[in-house]
Design an enzyme around this catalytic site. Sequence first.
Site, PDB file in Angstrom:
ATOM      1  N   GLU A 226       0.810  -1.224   0.000  1.00  0.00           N
ATOM      2  CA  GLU A 226       0.000   0.000   0.000  1.00  0.00           C
ATOM      3  C   GLU A 226       0.840   1.269   0.000  1.00  0.00           C
ATOM      4  O   GLU A 226       1.709   1.456   0.863  1.00  0.00           O
ATOM      5  CB  GLU A 226      -0.943   0.014   1.205  1.00  0.00           C
ATOM      6  CG  GLU A 226      -1.865   1.225   1.209  1.00  0.00           C
ATOM      7  CD  GLU A 226      -3.013   1.099   2.196  1.00  0.00           C
ATOM      8  OE1 GLU A 226      -3.717   2.100   2.408  1.00  0.00           O
ATOM      9  OE2 GLU A 226      -3.218  -0.004   2.759  1.00  0.00           O
ATOM     10  N   LYS A 242      -8.625  -1.330   0.950  1.00  0.00           N
ATOM     11  CA  LYS A 242      -9.660  -1.738   1.891  1.00  0.00           C
ATOM     12  C   LYS A 242     -10.527  -2.774   1.206  1.00  0.00           C
ATOM     13  O   LYS A 242     -11.063  -2.534   0.126  1.00  0.00           O
ATOM     14  CB  LYS A 242     -10.514  -0.533   2.272  1.00  0.00           C
ATOM     15  CG  LYS A 242     -10.701  -0.165   3.735  1.00  0.00           C
ATOM     16  CD  LYS A 242      -9.786  -0.770   4.642  1.00  0.00           C
ATOM     17  CE  LYS A 242      -9.726  -0.168   6.022  1.00  0.00           C
ATOM     18  NZ  LYS A 242      -8.821  -0.980   6.813  1.00  0.00           N
TER      19      LYS A 242
END
Length: 415
Positions: A226, A242
């Site tokens: 990420e 997410k």
Amino acid sequence: MAHGKSTERMRKVGPYGVETLPKVCAADSGPATLVDVPAAPTACRGALTERARLQWRLGDGGDPAALAEEFLAAHGLPLHDLTRPAPAHHDTGACGAALYLSAAAGAHLAGVASTAPEPAPALPDLTVVVYDHGRARATPGGPPAPWWLGEWTESWTPRQHADAVTCVRAAIGRGDVYQTNLVGHAAARYTGDPLPALSRLGALPGARYGGVLTGDGWAIGCASPETLVEVTDGHLITRPIKGTRPATAAGRSELLASAKERAEHIMIVDLERNDLARIARTGTVRVDDLFAVRRWCDLWQAESTVRAAAADGLGLADLLRATCPGGSVTGAPKHAALTQIGALEPVGRGASMGALGWVAPGRVDLGLTIRTAAADTERLHTWAGGGITWDSDADAEVAEAAAKTAPIRATLAGR
């Protein structure tokens, strides 16, 4: 972990009483040793030598974002204006720097005190390591040293984790938060050198920010996919993740069809849009690739890309204040979620859920330290969690955290 000179013998007091530890890892090594900092230029990784180091902890006082920017400038890496194009050459000879900021330091920047005890107190809350180009050399060969990793001890039981999920859902019902990210911790004793084990994490599939950072008595290994924040010639990017499912055809279909995962994801994308808007030119924030499904190890994860043009004169300190801690590992609203995290999590987040990567004039590339492990002189530490919304199922959230940490623990064990 190999240790050279002690911290006491090497300590030098710099500005604001902060200690700088020059050449902690390679003090007597001569030619450049292998440096594998996440997001460092590929061509440089085998040819870097440490010039200077800033190490700071919350108890030292001061503003870690400002300290980092000032320290870098003092060592030939000015990042006061990230909108300027990257220079072709640095007159000082400095190549760039590793930058690490803990989750607790990020919460401090957001105005929320971290009160949970840290399970690995040897880890600093801010580390900046400036590197010069050195002479590359091969890693020494020979048989690997014996390595043993004991059983993992969790900081909370599955029942306690599930109860915390229930508490978050109750807070959502009261209107206190929309979403809160809960993170658990585990530790295991080891014997041998932990650096090869931590280095293996960088080879995991999808580890965009694979690499290691070491200090005196501690080391961090990262396999994060990420992007917390990337800046290139004044262009800002963050890539929040997410939504998670097993990396099967059925898992991918389930993730794409999940209203709960999509709602959770959109909340964090909106939070990241707001974070970037604080430091962007008006009207330039946009979202690309909304809810794109990408793979990390044996998991599918949903990722979006948020872009913007940096506001004139944006410096590193303001960039860190706007983006740390990352929204995908805190929740929305961020301040309220951080307060709840402090009340529910039994221990601190240590090396996880912070920032780690590479900075240089005209370029910043920091990964969010999910899928990250750390070593002190006695134990390895891992962290994992997930975002909790009103539709969360407590047992499913516990299972998701276990699925995220399983590849990390297996890799550390050498399996």
